[in-house]
Design a protein around this motif. Sequence first.
Motif, short mmCIF file in Angstrom:
data_model
loop_
_atom_site.label_atom_id
_atom_site.label_comp_id
_atom_site.label_asym_id
_atom_site.label_seq_id
_atom_site.Cartn_x
_atom_site.Cartn_y
_atom_site.Cartn_z
N VAL A 1 -0.49 10.77 -4.15
CA VAL A 1 0.83 10.79 -4.81
C VAL A 1 0.28 10.76 -6.30
O VAL A 1 1.02 11.20 -7.13
N ASP A 2 -0.64 9.87 -6.78
CA ASP A 2 -1.12 9.77 -8.12
C ASP A 2 -1.73 11.17 -8.51
O ASP A 2 -1.33 11.35 -9.71
N TYR B 1 4.39 5.37 6.11
CA TYR B 1 4.04 5.45 4.91
C TYR B 1 3.92 6.69 4.06
O TYR B 1 4.44 6.93 3.01
N ALA C 1 6.33 8.54 1.15
CA ALA C 1 5.85 8.99 -0.06
C ALA C 1 6.29 10.58 -0.11
O ALA C 1 6.58 10.84 -1.36
N ARG D 1 10.00 10.58 -1.42
CA ARG D 1 9.91 10.13 -2.98
C ARG D 1 9.53 11.46 -3.73
O ARG D 1 10.07 11.88 -4.89
N GLU E 1 -3.68 3.81 3.63
CA GLU E 1 -2.61 3.85 2.65
C GLU E 1 -2.90 3.83 1.36
O GLU E 1 -2.23 4.54 0.25
N TRP E 2 -4.04 3.47 0.75
CA TRP E 2 -4.80 3.64 -0.36
C TRP E 2 -4.99 5.24 -0.78
O TRP E 2 -4.78 5.79 -1.71
N TYR E 3 -5.23 5.90 0.25
CA TYR E 3 -5.54 7.36 0.41
C TYR E 3 -4.04 8.05 0.00
O TYR E 3 -4.28 8.98 -0.91
N ALA F 1 -1.51 6.78 -1.52
CA ALA F 1 -1.16 6.37 -2.95
C ALA F 1 -2.24 7.35 -3.76
O ALA F 1 -1.56 7.73 -4.90
#
Length: 969
Positions: free
Chosen positions: A423-424, A456, A460, A463, A416-418, A420
């Motif tokens: 996306v950043d 997840y 993403a 979005r 989930e961190w990866y 994110a």
Amino acid sequence: MATRVKTTTLFRKSLKDLIQGIRSCKDPEAIDVYIRNAISECRQEVLNQDMDVKSNAIMKLAYLTMLGYDMSWASFNVVEVMSSPKFAQKRIGYLAAMQSFGADTDVLMLTTNMLKKDLASANHLDVALAISGIANIVSPGLARDLSEDLIKMMNHSKPYVRKKAVLVMYKIFLQFPEALRTSFPRLREKLEDPEVSVVSATVNVICELAKKHPKNYLPLAPPLFNILTSSSNNWMLIKIIKLFASLAPIEPRLKAKLIPPITNIIQTTTALSLLYECINCIVSGGMLAKDDDQLAAMCVSKLRVFFEETDQNLKFVGLLAYNKIVLSHPILVAQNADVIMDCMDDPDLSIRERAVDLVVYLVNPETLFEVVKRLMLQLIAQSRESVLPEQYRVTVVRRILDMCSNNTYANVTNFEWYIAVLVDLVKITEGMKEISQEIGMELQNVAVRVRAVRDYAVSAAARLVTDKDVMLKNPGVLKYAGWVVGEYSLFLENTEPLIQALISTEVSLVSSDTLAVYIQALPKVYSHYAGDERIPWTGFRTQEILLLTQNICTFLEKHSTSMDVEVQERAVEFLELFRVVVEAIKERPTDDSVISAPLLISQAIPSMFTLWDLNPVSAKAQKKVPIPDGLDLDEEFNNPVYYSESEDEEEVLLRQQVLKQQELMSAKSINASAVKSSVVKSRAKKASKDAVASSESEDEEEKEERERRKRERRRRQQDDPFYLLESDKFTSKSRKKKSKATSDSDESDSDDDDPMKNEELDIDSIPIMKLEIASVAAPVDSKKSKKKKSAPAHVEIAREETFGDEDDEATRADGKAVDSEVLARKALRAATAQSKGPGILRVNARGLEELDLATPDDDEAGRLEVEKFKADILQARKLAEKAAEEAVAATHITVKKRKKAKVVKKVKKSSKKKEEEAQTVTPASSTVVADTAPAEPATEKESEKEPAVEPVAEPIPPATTEEDEKKEE
């Protein structure tokens, strides 16, 4: 007359006057006018017969050439000054020639004899000046004509001339590579020259030559090793170490010879340049194995000194060395992670890039979060002055993707961190179209492989698809995000805004590939939204779905006439499907009663896409599928039909019938000739030859006719967009192999004169020195106990599907498997990278790369064959000597009563049968016997009459003297 000469000499301008006049001009226009007047004056001065005036004009023109003005019109006058007997004038001529002459200069052919004369001069300064000029104006013709003279100059009595002659030979080799064969023995002698400068020049030339073809210079290893162990010149040692770095991979035996002296230099030298070259030689030369921990620890500890210096260049080369050592000893390099992390924030971007490249191999599950955070902070501009170049930002993003996806996400514990982070990165890299596709590919890969975080990843991706800023600034990622939301639409929560975003896509902002993916994802998302069983199907729901479906049909109608084949095909197919859906919805009642959704929406469309789950497939899986027996990919399924626009079907059929009749007639003529062959054999042969010739001529005409029709068909179909023309891309592998085999068979080996054919590679003559590595670094224990930490939750990552039991994945140098997605991303980078042309100062040494001084005897198979041949010759020679000894024992020798002894051979009387037996001796054995026969002299008459045969066992008649022989004659 004398007064005129004095006036001319008095008022002519020297080079100093010319420079002062240029500096006194106020503006560029005045400078240009002044220089043009000076050039016009020089044009008059070069026509003067006085050599002083002419050389002065040439010197001024040489200065103006450096300012960009052309003096090619004075090339012949430059040659005249070069031929002057005065050294001062000759030097001016050579200087002007170096600056103005090129490969296309016409007067170069006039300089050959003049250069030969200067090379043969008794004044060594003239010889050195000629050599310097040759190095700058040499052409293939001059190199061929002057190579022999320059080889002689390598043995000149003056070391200054010998040094220059050795250096100029490299320029000769570039223009005339064959000169290397004739000059190689002399070049080898210069390695033992008593003058250090000559040896240094020779090492420099050999080092440059070895960059192109290092195998040619393996026989020079013993003398170069002696220089390595005896010389104290750091510059020469650097060159020799570079040379051994290129020779060591070719000859593995050099490793045991070179490690002791190079290690000694590493421990004792204070020159950092020499220290780096020694470490680079050990690493690049393949001398550092994975089990050489002590040697690797010494190199790593010595490299830490480079980061303690203030010179930025030393930090750069230190990082380069670490990048090479980390492939075999990552644990040792990881001990210096503190200095590497500091280099990631260095103000020099080149040092930052090398540090980022290195940190990819040093990250682990514990340090990954911190490293990625520091790199992402660099991408965020704090102010306008802190904005980094785009190329560096692209490099940083790629290294983040590499270190996270390395070894199938071995370092990522929180996906989930990866996601994110991805996306950043999409938002941070706005406007960087070069990297957006790689980020999207990584998001797609995570969604396919990691089922635990698929929901997840889908949210993403949704979005990103609905974000208008992404479409405007970073549209390359939308292709992969659209595929994710379509393939895994079951995980979507809010579907209607996504459908509206898909059908409201602006064609001008996205590529045709992205639009094709959107059209493919549209029915998948629609079926999930319209067939949702949680929402009751009422009249309001019917009107809502009907309106949405009609909007989708409008969107697809707009793209059904697209110029892109993929977009048009998918739009037409799904347009017909949605029209049927519209009719099915209209049949439903519009009152408020709750009814079931149409089966076309709830069952038919979902079954088209959700029957099988897509899994990652290995990139090499298709290659492992065996070809069925009896299938020939080169064989045509149907015979090709040739036709042209000017012929209708009836004419084509008529032509085919005529061709068949001609074949039958030719066959009948061959049969008739075969019947006649039984009567007259000679006539039959002639008739058959004529028949074959006629059939061949008919075949040639038929082939020409087919080629003509084929060209007409291609010309007609060239403008047809729905016809794929044949190209080289679709050529089968078997045809490529056949063409390659025929091309290889046409190449012929040439046996040229090889100056090294008698040279033997004597690596064993180099002594092995005792290696004593000082304890410069504490021994590293890779099995140290670490603090126990809570293990992260296990995440299942889907493996790639392949054909067969073995997994034929690519492997890295450290033995770890590399994911095919990483390979695909690297291929994408290579496809988008711009090709760079050669540098301005790059030397064209292609001739030296193709020149091979090695002989076939150097190969192991050649050596074995030669040794076997020598053994056979030796055995045959022994047998011949034994037979000769028996022949000597069977002969009778008498000595005349005179001073000189003469041998009188016996007269042999044997039967014809024994003579035939004697003549059955093999030619090889008879030749060897004749060569190894006793060396007693014999008369000419006897040698002409009696052949050399083996003796027979029979009574020997008494010997006769010369008087008896004369009486018999």
